[in-house]
Every structure is written in C-alpha cells, then in structure tokens.
Design an enzyme around this catalytic site. Structure first.
Site, PDB file in Angstrom:
ATOM      1  N   ARG A  84     -18.113 -56.041 -13.939  1.00  0.00           N
ATOM      2  CA  ARG A  84     -18.161 -54.626 -13.578  1.00  0.00           C
ATOM      3  C   ARG A  84     -19.232 -53.861 -14.373  1.00  0.00           C
ATOM      4  NH1 ARG A  84     -15.152 -49.330 -14.159  1.00  0.00           N
ATOM      5  NH2 ARG A  84     -15.514 -48.378 -12.129  1.00  0.00           N
ATOM      6  N   SER A  85     -19.944 -54.532 -15.239  1.00  0.00           N
ATOM      7  CA  SER A  85     -20.892 -53.854 -16.114  1.00  0.00           C
ATOM      8  C   SER A  85     -22.300 -53.882 -15.518  1.00  0.00           C
ATOM      9  CB  SER A  85     -20.903 -54.542 -17.485  1.00  0.00           C
ATOM     10  OG  SER A  85     -22.082 -54.228 -18.195  1.00  0.00           O
TER      11      SER A  85
END
Length: 220
Positions: A16-17
């Site tokens: 998710r980064s």
C-alpha cells in the site's frame, strides 16, 4: 578456498506504500548489477496495523504525501496513479480501516509465498507496477495479478493455493517481519536495514548504496 558470502540487506515493504513502489526499480537494478542480495520482508501497511493512524494525523500529512509522490514519480520518470481500488479499504463514514480487508491480506500473503519461492523481489516489482502505475483499472480483477505473477516467474493459482492451505503460517511470517522491522529501528516503509543500520524511505537509497560500497559492494 571458500568464497566470501555476498552482501545482503533487508527490505521491509508494503503493497500500500507509494514510496515502496517508487523505490523498487533502483533495488532491482542494484541486485542485478552488483554482488548484493535483497531479503524481501513483507509487512502490513500502517493503516492495517493501526486502524486510526490516518484519523489522528494532521491533514497536511496526506496533502503533502499526494503532492510529493506525484512529483517524485515525475522526477524518476515512473508511471504513477493512486490505485483503483486502493489496496486498503477505508470506511468513508468513520475514516477508519476495518479489520475485514478485501485486498491487502491476500496481497501481503502472496508476497510472502513469492518470497519463499525465491522470487519475492520480482513479484513485488511486477505486482506493484500493476497496482500503482495507472496502466490498468480494477487491478484486482481479470488476469492482471496472474499476468504480473507470470512475469515474475510464478503461478498465481499455486501461490493462492499455498496460502489457503496454511493461512496461519503467512500471518505469522508477516508478524515476524513486523517485529524485525521495529528491531531494525523504524516502523515505516520502505525500510532498508543493513547490519543493524536502518535506512528509512526511498530517498535513503543512495545512502544505503554508499554504506554497501564501504562494506565491499562490487559490480558483477
């Protein structure tokens, strides 16, 4: 005469980064061209580990994140768009991240399975490109993930089957990685750790390479 073991560093990384995605081409190139190994260690995003994190953070935090990631992608000449859908679901009414997540647990556990199959770095590179590059919508549907896994030399159905057969193993591996991440000196991603020294953020990649050179990094 025994040959010297190659240099190695840990890469604590989340699907998710955006900064994790933006870092990867440099890591892939470093490993391909130098005598160094990258130990991929998948962790859950901070929104999953701490559901109210973004509720408490100053609104300027997210404003700057969005502005900076698009600028960094332009600087690196990488395609980039916030994923559709977001790998982590947020309840729009509460702005909290519920424990039941439709995507991030599967992605994270697949990343562990790919790492155990010896193709972790290739897998996260291909899958993150599919999710973050903006080249496809609905990355979670159709053959998008299967095609990404195939480009990494893996079979998505086989990875899914391995996870389904022993989900507790993959959850435990994530938790162990998260404990090791904090022990390395930070809680965020991407975090590179070399011999107990943490390098947090994609903008610390050059310092990691500098330290590796001090320890004997050589081109292949």
């Amino acid at each position: 005469m025994t040959s010297k073991s190659p240099l190695a560093f840990d890469l604590f990384w989340s699907f998710r980064s955006p900064y994790s995605y933006l870092l990867l081409p440099r890591v892939v190139d470093l490993v391909a061209t130098h005598n160094v190994a990258c130990n991929v260690r998948i962790v859950y995003p901070i929104a999953v580990r701490q559901a109210d994190f973004f509720q408490k953070v100053d609104p300027l935090w997210m404003f700057y994140l969005m502005r900076d990631t698009y600028r960094e992608a332009e600087f690196l000449r990488m395609p980039y768009r916030w994923p559709k859908p977001d790998p982590v679901y947020m309840d729009p009414a509460t702005r909290l991240y519920p424990p039941e997540q439709p995507h991030i647990h599967r992605l994270s556990h697949l990343g562990i399975a790919a790492t155990e199959a010896g193709r972790g770095l290739a897998f996260i590179r291909e899958v993150s490109h599919t999710i973050w590059s903006g080249t496809v919508d609905d990355w979670h549907e159709g053959d998008h993930l299967a095609d990404a896994a195939a480009r990494a030399g893996l079979d998505l159905a086989a990875l899914d089957a391995a996870v389904a057969a022993n989900p507790d193993h993959y959850r435990a591996r994530i938790e162990a990685n998260q404990d090791a991440q904090r022990a390395a000196g930070h809680y965020g991603v991407p975090l590179m750790a070399l011999d107990g020294e943490p390098f947090f953020g994609q903008d610390r990649f050059d310092q990691l390479v500098w330290r590796l050179r001090q320890k004997g990094l050589q081109a292949r």
